[in-house]
Design a protein around this motif. Structure first.
Motif, PDB file in Angstrom:
ATOM      1  N   GLU A   8     -44.792 -33.499  28.176  1.00  0.00           N
ATOM      2  CA  GLU A   8     -44.071 -32.162  28.282  1.00  0.00           C
ATOM      3  C   GLU A   8     -43.653 -31.323  27.346  1.00  0.00           C
ATOM      4  O   GLU A   8     -43.832 -30.128  27.303  1.00  0.00           O
ATOM      5  CB  GLU A   8     -43.027 -32.475  29.415  1.00  0.00           C
ATOM      6  N   PHE A   9     -43.069 -31.919  26.445  1.00  0.00           N
ATOM      7  CA  PHE A   9     -42.765 -31.357  25.241  1.00  0.00           C
ATOM      8  C   PHE A   9     -43.862 -30.586  24.470  1.00  0.00           C
ATOM      9  O   PHE A   9     -43.796 -29.483  24.266  1.00  0.00           O
ATOM     10  CB  PHE A   9     -41.914 -32.314  24.383  1.00  0.00           C
ATOM     11  N   THR A  10     -44.911 -31.155  24.020  1.00  0.00           N
ATOM     12  CA  THR A  10     -46.012 -30.616  23.487  1.00  0.00           C
ATOM     13  C   THR A  10     -46.783 -29.576  24.397  1.00  0.00           C
ATOM     14  O   THR A  10     -47.040 -28.622  23.665  1.00  0.00           O
ATOM     15  CB  THR A  10     -47.077 -31.883  23.320  1.00  0.00           C
ATOM     16  N   ARG A  11     -46.846 -29.784  25.647  1.00  0.00           N
ATOM     17  CA  ARG A  11     -47.296 -28.920  26.743  1.00  0.00           C
ATOM     18  C   ARG A  11     -46.527 -27.808  26.626  1.00  0.00           C
ATOM     19  O   ARG A  11     -46.843 -26.568  26.799  1.00  0.00           O
ATOM     20  CB  ARG A  11     -47.122 -29.445  27.982  1.00  0.00           C
ATOM     21  N   ASN A  12     -45.239 -27.601  26.584  1.00  0.00           N
ATOM     22  CA  ASN A  12     -44.379 -26.535  26.311  1.00  0.00           C
ATOM     23  C   ASN A  12     -44.266 -25.777  25.211  1.00  0.00           C
ATOM     24  O   ASN A  12     -44.474 -24.435  25.170  1.00  0.00           O
ATOM     25  CB  ASN A  12     -43.035 -26.772  26.649  1.00  0.00           C
ATOM     26  N   LYS A  13     -44.582 -26.523  24.053  1.00  0.00           N
ATOM     27  CA  LYS A  13     -44.656 -25.697  22.855  1.00  0.00           C
ATOM     28  C   LYS A  13     -46.125 -24.913  22.833  1.00  0.00           C
ATOM     29  O   LYS A  13     -46.088 -23.911  22.312  1.00  0.00           O
ATOM     30  CB  LYS A  13     -44.780 -26.630  21.817  1.00  0.00           C
ATOM     31  N   LEU A  14     -47.320 -25.508  23.316  1.00  0.00           N
ATOM     32  CA  LEU A  14     -48.367 -24.921  23.223  1.00  0.00           C
ATOM     33  C   LEU A  14     -48.319 -23.806  24.318  1.00  0.00           C
ATOM     34  O   LEU A  14     -49.048 -22.903  24.110  1.00  0.00           O
ATOM     35  CB  LEU A  14     -49.636 -25.967  23.574  1.00  0.00           C
ATOM     36  N   ASP A  15     -47.746 -23.844  25.269  1.00  0.00           N
ATOM     37  CA  ASP A  15     -47.417 -22.825  26.493  1.00  0.00           C
ATOM     38  C   ASP A  15     -46.859 -21.664  25.767  1.00  0.00           C
ATOM     39  O   ASP A  15     -47.325 -20.459  25.773  1.00  0.00           O
ATOM     40  CB  ASP A  15     -46.866 -23.426  27.654  1.00  0.00           C
ATOM     41  N   ASP A  16     -45.780 -22.034  24.755  1.00  0.00           N
ATOM     42  CA  ASP A  16     -45.115 -21.061  24.035  1.00  0.00           C
ATOM     43  C   ASP A  16     -46.248 -20.044  22.997  1.00  0.00           C
ATOM     44  O   ASP A  16     -46.037 -18.955  22.794  1.00  0.00           O
ATOM     45  CB  ASP A  16     -44.011 -21.551  23.156  1.00  0.00           C
ATOM     46  N   ASP A  17     -46.884 -20.924  22.447  1.00  0.00           N
ATOM     47  CA  ASP A  17     -47.842 -20.534  21.499  1.00  0.00           C
ATOM     48  C   ASP A  17     -48.863 -19.594  22.133  1.00  0.00           C
ATOM     49  O   ASP A  17     -49.576 -18.667  21.705  1.00  0.00           O
ATOM     50  CB  ASP A  17     -48.577 -21.501  20.741  1.00  0.00           C
ATOM     51  N   LEU A  18     -49.359 -20.105  23.261  1.00  0.00           N
ATOM     52  CA  LEU A  18     -50.314 -19.407  24.161  1.00  0.00           C
ATOM     53  C   LEU A  18     -49.900 -18.106  24.590  1.00  0.00           C
ATOM     54  O   LEU A  18     -50.786 -16.988  24.461  1.00  0.00           O
ATOM     55  CB  LEU A  18     -51.009 -20.315  25.131  1.00  0.00           C
ATOM     56  N   ILE A  19     -48.868 -18.094  25.197  1.00  0.00           N
ATOM     57  CA  ILE A  19     -48.262 -16.716  25.812  1.00  0.00           C
ATOM     58  C   ILE A  19     -48.052 -15.812  24.681  1.00  0.00           C
ATOM     59  O   ILE A  19     -48.407 -14.549  24.830  1.00  0.00           O
ATOM     60  CB  ILE A  19     -47.230 -17.021  26.514  1.00  0.00           C
ATOM     61  N   ARG A  20     -47.863 -16.234  23.427  1.00  0.00           N
ATOM     62  CA  ARG A  20     -47.529 -15.345  22.212  1.00  0.00           C
ATOM     63  C   ARG A  20     -48.818 -14.728  21.783  1.00  0.00           C
ATOM     64  O   ARG A  20     -49.201 -13.499  21.520  1.00  0.00           O
ATOM     65  CB  ARG A  20     -46.877 -16.057  21.109  1.00  0.00           C
ATOM     66  N   LEU A  21     -49.832 -15.861  21.677  1.00  0.00           N
ATOM     67  CA  LEU A  21     -51.107 -15.370  21.302  1.00  0.00           C
ATOM     68  C   LEU A  21     -51.912 -14.571  22.030  1.00  0.00           C
ATOM     69  O   LEU A  21     -52.229 -13.563  21.745  1.00  0.00           O
ATOM     70  CB  LEU A  21     -51.995 -16.548  21.083  1.00  0.00           C
ATOM     71  N   SER A  22     -51.706 -14.659  23.261  1.00  0.00           N
ATOM     72  CA  SER A  22     -52.480 -13.816  24.441  1.00  0.00           C
ATOM     73  C   SER A  22     -51.910 -12.364  24.293  1.00  0.00           C
ATOM     74  O   SER A  22     -52.546 -11.524  24.494  1.00  0.00           O
ATOM     75  CB  SER A  22     -52.453 -14.496  25.749  1.00  0.00           C
ATOM     76  N   TRP A  23     -50.731 -12.317  24.255  1.00  0.00           N
ATOM     77  CA  TRP A  23     -49.926 -10.968  24.094  1.00  0.00           C
ATOM     78  C   TRP A  23     -50.041 -10.237  22.890  1.00  0.00           C
ATOM     79  O   TRP A  23     -50.527  -9.021  22.719  1.00  0.00           O
ATOM     80  CB  TRP A  23     -48.371 -11.379  24.535  1.00  0.00           C
ATOM     81  N   GLU A  24     -50.268 -10.993  21.788  1.00  0.00           N
ATOM     82  CA  GLU A  24     -50.370 -10.233  20.402  1.00  0.00           C
ATOM     83  C   GLU A  24     -51.865  -9.875  20.279  1.00  0.00           C
ATOM     84  O   GLU A  24     -52.231  -8.743  19.703  1.00  0.00           O
ATOM     85  CB  GLU A  24     -49.967 -11.318  19.251  1.00  0.00           C
ATOM     86  N   LYS A  25     -53.006 -10.463  20.930  1.00  0.00           N
ATOM     87  CA  LYS A  25     -54.254 -10.149  20.955  1.00  0.00           C
ATOM     88  C   LYS A  25     -54.605  -9.411  22.055  1.00  0.00           C
ATOM     89  O   LYS A  25     -55.794  -9.031  22.272  1.00  0.00           O
ATOM     90  CB  LYS A  25     -54.891 -11.547  20.607  1.00  0.00           C
ATOM     91  N   LYS A  26     -53.751  -9.130  23.140  1.00  0.00           N
ATOM     92  CA  LYS A  26     -54.057  -8.377  24.170  1.00  0.00           C
ATOM     93  C   LYS A  26     -55.354  -9.064  24.815  1.00  0.00           C
ATOM     94  O   LYS A  26     -56.249  -8.401  25.456  1.00  0.00           O
ATOM     95  CB  LYS A  26     -54.432  -6.844  23.876  1.00  0.00           C
ATOM     96  N   LEU A  27     -55.270 -10.256  24.985  1.00  0.00           N
ATOM     97  CA  LEU A  27     -56.517 -10.981  25.603  1.00  0.00           C
ATOM     98  C   LEU A  27     -56.289 -11.057  26.939  1.00  0.00           C
ATOM     99  O   LEU A  27     -55.148 -11.050  27.864  1.00  0.00           O
ATOM    100  CB  LEU A  27     -56.276 -12.694  25.341  1.00  0.00           C
ATOM    101  N   THR A  28     -57.629 -11.278  27.740  1.00  0.00           N
ATOM    102  CA  THR A  28     -57.632 -11.401  29.134  1.00  0.00           C
ATOM    103  C   THR A  28     -57.957 -12.841  29.286  1.00  0.00           C
ATOM    104  O   THR A  28     -58.842 -13.353  28.848  1.00  0.00           O
ATOM    105  CB  THR A  28     -58.571 -10.500  29.961  1.00  0.00           C
TER     106      THR A  28
END
Length: 291
Positions: A199-219
């Motif tokens: 769960e700890f690693t998953r939450n950290k990767l979720d944090d990174d993914l949402i930042r990356l998706s927002w910064e890169k304007k990904l769909t």
């Protein structure tokens, strides 16, 4: 198709439904053109199993859409239809208002991240990340530039010389994401990539993914079994039911992006999780024929 993969059949591929019963789906602006239109697409497998009833769904540019539902509801099957790994038995899929032959052009790039990182254990991290560019014949200087950028994006810029066996499970998944990002995709498809992590690693990767998706304007289209993950990441959640797989309802989330622990710990997050939990319970009952 721009693939994020290694040389195996599976990894080489890496290379407006009914409104939610709990909340109506907000209308989209007319100029917000779809990245993917799923038009009455269904899937019947060779053994006769009906994996998906006809599905109608539009994915808009910049959305983060999560697919969630009981086991066997066709989440991964639907994702693979979008990736063109499966062909629909009936209906059709439209990408950027055209057919799949134009996917891979500028502004129409697609990458797929599987649950298993599918890394080459004999190759260093940089080589794994560079693989789709090598397969595409990208100039080496340009490929190295993209690898550097992708490794920075996932926080592995100091791990490029490591082998996969020297990395934790979370780091290996970051390599898989970097291998997808190195292709500079416009559409990112992810099939429960963090399901096997703590769960700890998953939450950290979720944090990174949402930042990356927002910064890169990904769909992004993301399959998950975790309602907490879906609420944290998504701008829209599609709830599916089974027997056969179909869309049960949708939940729109207009919470500001990017998100972090302030949102995770908020009353609003808890309320959305309760709402999604109720939808999932109703979908499970319908899947069993109890409604």
């Amino acid at each position: 198709m721009t693939a994020a993969s290694q040389p195996s059949p599976r990894a080489a591929a890496e290379a407006i439904p009914a409104a939610s019963p709990c909340r109506p789906v907000a209308p989209r602006a007319p100029l917000d053109l779809p990245v993917v239109d799923i038009l009455s697409a269904e899937k019947i497998f060779p053994d006769g199993t009906r994996g998906l009833a006809p599905i109608d769904l539009s994915i808009r540019r910049g959305e983060f859409v999560s697919l969630i539902g009981p086991s066997g509801c066709g989440k991964s099957t639907l994702l693979k239809l979008v990736a063109n790994l499966f062909e629909p038995s009936d209906g059709r899929i439209v990408w950027w208002q055209g057919n799949f032959s134009r996917v891979g052009e500028a502004g129409r790039r697609l990458a797929f991240v599987f649950q298993d990182p599918t890394l080459m254990p004999w190759a260093r991290v940089r080589t794994n990340v560079r693989l789709p560019l090598d397969l595409a014949g990208t100039d080496r200087a340009e490929a190295d530039r993209r690898v550097d950028a992708a490794l920075v994006q996932v926080g592995l810029d100091r791990k490029g010389r490591h082998f996969p066996g020297q990395l934790s499970g979370g780091m290996r998944m970051r390599v898989s994401i970097a291998r997808a990002m190195v292709t500079e995709p416009d559409l990112l498809l992810m099939d429960e990539p963090f399901g096997a992590l703590d769960e700890f690693t998953r939450n950290k990767l979720d944090d990174d993914l949402i930042r990356l998706s927002w910064e890169k304007k990904l769909t992004t289209v993301f399959v998950t079994h975790s309602l907490y993950e879906a609420v944290f990441l998504s701008t829209r959640i599609v709830v599916m039911a089974a027997n056969p797989g179909r869309i049960f309802g949708q939940l729109e989330l207009d919470e500001p992006l990017p998100r972090g622990d302030d949102f995770r710990n908020s009353d609003r997050f808890a309320a959305l999780c309760r709402e999604l939990s109720a939808m999932l319970h109703a979908a499970s009952l319908e899947s069993r024929g109890d409604r």
